[in-house]
Design a protein around this motif. Structure first.
Motif, mmCIF file in Angstrom:
data_model
loop_
_atom_site.group_PDB
_atom_site.id
_atom_site.type_symbol
_atom_site.label_atom_id
_atom_site.label_comp_id
_atom_site.label_asym_id
_atom_site.label_seq_id
_atom_site.Cartn_x
_atom_site.Cartn_y
_atom_site.Cartn_z
ATOM 1 N N LEU A 57 -5.402 -48.376 -26.070
ATOM 2 C CA LEU A 57 -5.746 -47.002 -25.707
ATOM 3 C C LEU A 57 -5.742 -46.812 -24.188
ATOM 4 C CD1 LEU A 57 -6.892 -44.145 -26.221
ATOM 5 C CD2 LEU A 57 -9.164 -45.196 -26.336
ATOM 6 N N SER A 60 -2.615 -46.021 -22.367
ATOM 7 C CA SER A 60 -2.137 -44.638 -22.402
ATOM 8 C C SER A 60 -2.519 -43.875 -21.148
ATOM 9 C CB SER A 60 -2.698 -43.916 -23.634
ATOM 10 O OG SER A 60 -2.324 -44.568 -24.828
ATOM 11 N N TYR A 215 -1.043 -32.091 -33.175
ATOM 12 C CA TYR A 215 -2.310 -32.715 -33.560
ATOM 13 C C TYR A 215 -2.268 -33.241 -34.988
ATOM 14 C CZ TYR A 215 -4.162 -30.837 -29.231
ATOM 15 O OH TYR A 215 -4.374 -30.563 -27.905
ATOM 16 N N ALA A 218 -0.505 -36.454 -34.674
ATOM 17 C CA ALA A 218 -1.384 -37.405 -33.984
ATOM 18 C C ALA A 218 -2.461 -37.950 -34.917
ATOM 19 C CB ALA A 218 -2.032 -36.730 -32.773
ATOM 20 N N LEU A 219 -3.005 -37.100 -35.799
ATOM 21 C CA LEU A 219 -4.033 -37.559 -36.725
ATOM 22 C C LEU A 219 -3.450 -38.438 -37.834
ATOM 23 C CD1 LEU A 219 -6.284 -34.384 -37.024
ATOM 24 C CD2 LEU A 219 -6.895 -36.579 -35.998
ATOM 25 N N PHE A 222 -3.382 -41.584 -36.170
ATOM 26 C CA PHE A 222 -4.755 -42.075 -35.999
ATOM 27 C C PHE A 222 -5.187 -42.894 -37.217
ATOM 28 C CE2 PHE A 222 -9.286 -41.619 -36.813
ATOM 29 C CZ PHE A 222 -9.882 -41.888 -35.595
ATOM 30 N N VAL A 339 -0.594 -39.183 -24.561
ATOM 31 C CA VAL A 339 -1.636 -38.507 -25.346
ATOM 32 C C VAL A 339 -1.492 -38.863 -26.819
ATOM 33 C CG1 VAL A 339 -2.496 -36.263 -26.126
ATOM 34 C CG2 VAL A 339 -1.938 -36.602 -23.725
ATOM 35 N N LEU A 340 -0.263 -38.839 -27.317
ATOM 36 C CA LEU A 340 -0.011 -39.182 -28.721
ATOM 37 C C LEU A 340 -0.439 -40.625 -28.998
ATOM 38 C CD1 LEU A 340 1.252 -37.975 -31.315
ATOM 39 C CD2 LEU A 340 3.407 -39.032 -30.643
ATOM 40 N N ALA A 342 -2.619 -42.345 -27.288
ATOM 41 C CA ALA A 342 -4.069 -42.466 -27.116
ATOM 42 C C ALA A 342 -4.819 -42.040 -28.373
ATOM 43 C CB ALA A 342 -4.521 -41.630 -25.922
ATOM 44 N N ILE A 343 -4.422 -40.910 -28.953
ATOM 45 C CA ILE A 343 -5.094 -40.429 -30.170
ATOM 46 C C ILE A 343 -4.917 -41.422 -31.303
ATOM 47 C CG2 ILE A 343 -5.105 -38.623 -31.939
ATOM 48 C CD1 ILE A 343 -4.322 -36.632 -29.734
ATOM 49 N N SER A 344 -3.694 -41.918 -31.460
ATOM 50 C CA SER A 344 -3.442 -42.880 -32.541
ATOM 51 C C SER A 344 -4.200 -44.184 -32.301
ATOM 52 C CB SER A 344 -1.944 -43.151 -32.676
ATOM 53 O OG SER A 344 -1.408 -43.714 -31.500
ATOM 54 N N MET A 346 -7.071 -44.630 -31.031
ATOM 55 C CA MET A 346 -8.484 -44.530 -31.386
ATOM 56 C C MET A 346 -8.732 -44.987 -32.821
ATOM 57 S SD MET A 346 -10.322 -43.613 -28.838
ATOM 58 C CE MET A 346 -11.831 -43.189 -29.721
#
Length: 390
Positions: A57, A60, A215, A218-219, A222, A339-340, A342-344, A346
């Motif tokens: 993370l 990113s 988003y 991205a989720l 995630f 950003v993509l 980073a979200i994944s 997490m």
């Protein structure tokens, strides 16, 4: 000439990703030995996996700052050169806080490789990125297959887990050399071409931050990455603790799963030109969900083997196809890819820690059932993504 430069970049990114696959999967393959020799709990071991995901993370945020400040070549070479040093430190089994620090840096390396590879292939192939990204991620699967396989072979021959790590130290060092000698001129040209669009607000204007589709994708990543990190880190331990297979069979099965993932990514690369990307994501999500439910609900060795192989096959194309699906939203933007990522990332941080903590109380076999939540949400989000696009 441009085609040759594309091919040179693509081949080197594939090699770097293959080494990254080996470097990531070797941690899961040796984890049972590390737990036993270091005398640590499942929760502490889960912490090692989560800290590696934290490093992924942080990459990113750190790597996009390094690139404009120091250049692509120097940044990625420095980062990848840290991998053999981290592996060497791990063989010493230092105190747990030091091991956490090692895994944090190790995760930074993995995240940097992911960003540079995905961004480079997305940029140089434009409309053909979906197929090329599946091939790129297929190379990760090659390395992911080799690491557990080599571990199983060397352990069977009587070598210790450190012998596997020493081999990886050499291989990761060659990866740093590969990135250090790569021709970055085409990527620099693409960055210059994109500059006017970035300043006009059409390219780097961060419009993707207002996109529901961004988003949603991205989720999906995630929850997907939470599952993938648990496969990488926990599945050898999980399969050994089912009580229906030997250590060698468990390690070999995880290795075979990544061989199937490689085949799945080749199939997705072929289908990417014939199907909508959103439909391909949903198909893979449904297939992987069915296989996962079969995997966690049976104690039959043949069914577990079949379910894990099917799980790997359908899981294979989700990540690269999602990256390609988001490509038009973030094209030319290192920030967008970060950003993509980073979200994944997490999801990859939280899930192994949750599973490890649960394993100390109910056992690793029961704790893996937590991943049912991730699998269901991947399916639901993939369905929403497809319906919204329709």
């Amino acid at each position: 000439m441009k085609t040759d430069r594309r091919k040179q970049i693509f081949i080197r990114c594939c090699y770097g990703y293959s080494v990254s696959g080996m470097a990531v999967l070797v941690i899961g393959a040796i984890l049972p030995s590390v737990i036993a020799e270091a005398g640590i709990s499942f929760l502490a071991a889960g912490g090692l996996l989560s800290v590696m995901a934290v490093g992924n993370l942080l990459a990113s945020f750190l790597f996009p700052i390094m690139v404009p400040a120091m250049g692509r070549r120097f940044s990625i070479t420095v980062m990848t050169a840290m991998a053999p040093l981290c592996l060497l430190g791990l063989t010493l089994l230092p105190p747990l806080p030091v091991m956490y620090g090692i895994m944090l840096v190790y995760g930074l390396v993995r995240g940097s490789v992911t960003i540079i590879n995905n961004a480079a292939v997305n940029d140089i192939y434009d409309g053909g990125a979906a197929g090329k990204l599946n091939l790129l991620h297929c190379s990760f699967a090659v390395g992911a297959f080799l690491a557990p396989f080599l571990t199983a072979v060397l352990l069977k021959l009587g070598f210790g887990w450190r012998s596997v790590v020493y081999l990886l130290i050499f291989i990761t060092a060659t990866s740093a050399v590969t990135y250090g000698t790569m021709d970055y001129s085409l990527l620099n040209e693409r960055a210059r071409d994109a500059a006017p669009l970035k300043h006009s607000g059409k390219r780097e204007g961060r419009e993707f931050l207002k996109s529901f589709q961004f988003y949603c994708i991205a989720l999906i990543l995630f929850f997907y990455l939470g599952v993938e990190n648990c496969i990488n880190g926990w599945f050898v331990t999980y399969l050994q603790n089912t009580g229906v297979m030997s250590e060698t069979y468990a390690t070999t099965l995880v290795s075979v799963t990544w061989l199937v993932i490689m085949a799945g990514r080749l199939v997705c690369a072929s289908l990417s030109g014939k199907m909508r990307r959103s439909s391909l994501i949903l198909m893979n999500a449904l297939g992987s969900g069915i296989c996962f439910f079969l995997l966690v609900s049976t104690k039959s060795l043949p069914l577990i083997t079949l379910a894990l192989i099917g799980f790997g096959f359908f899981l294979a194309g989700i990540y690269p196809t999602c990256i390609a699906d988001a490509g038009p939203l973030i094209q030319g933007s290192t920030f967008g890819m970060s950003v993509l990522t980073a979200i994944s990332a997490m999801g990859g941080i939280l899930t192994p820690q949750i599973v490890g903590g649960a394993a100390d109380h109910v056992g690793i076999v029961a704790a893996i059932g937590i991943l049912v939540v991730n699998v269901i949400l991947v399916i639901l989000l993939a369905a929403i993504n497809r319906k919204r696009l329709r």
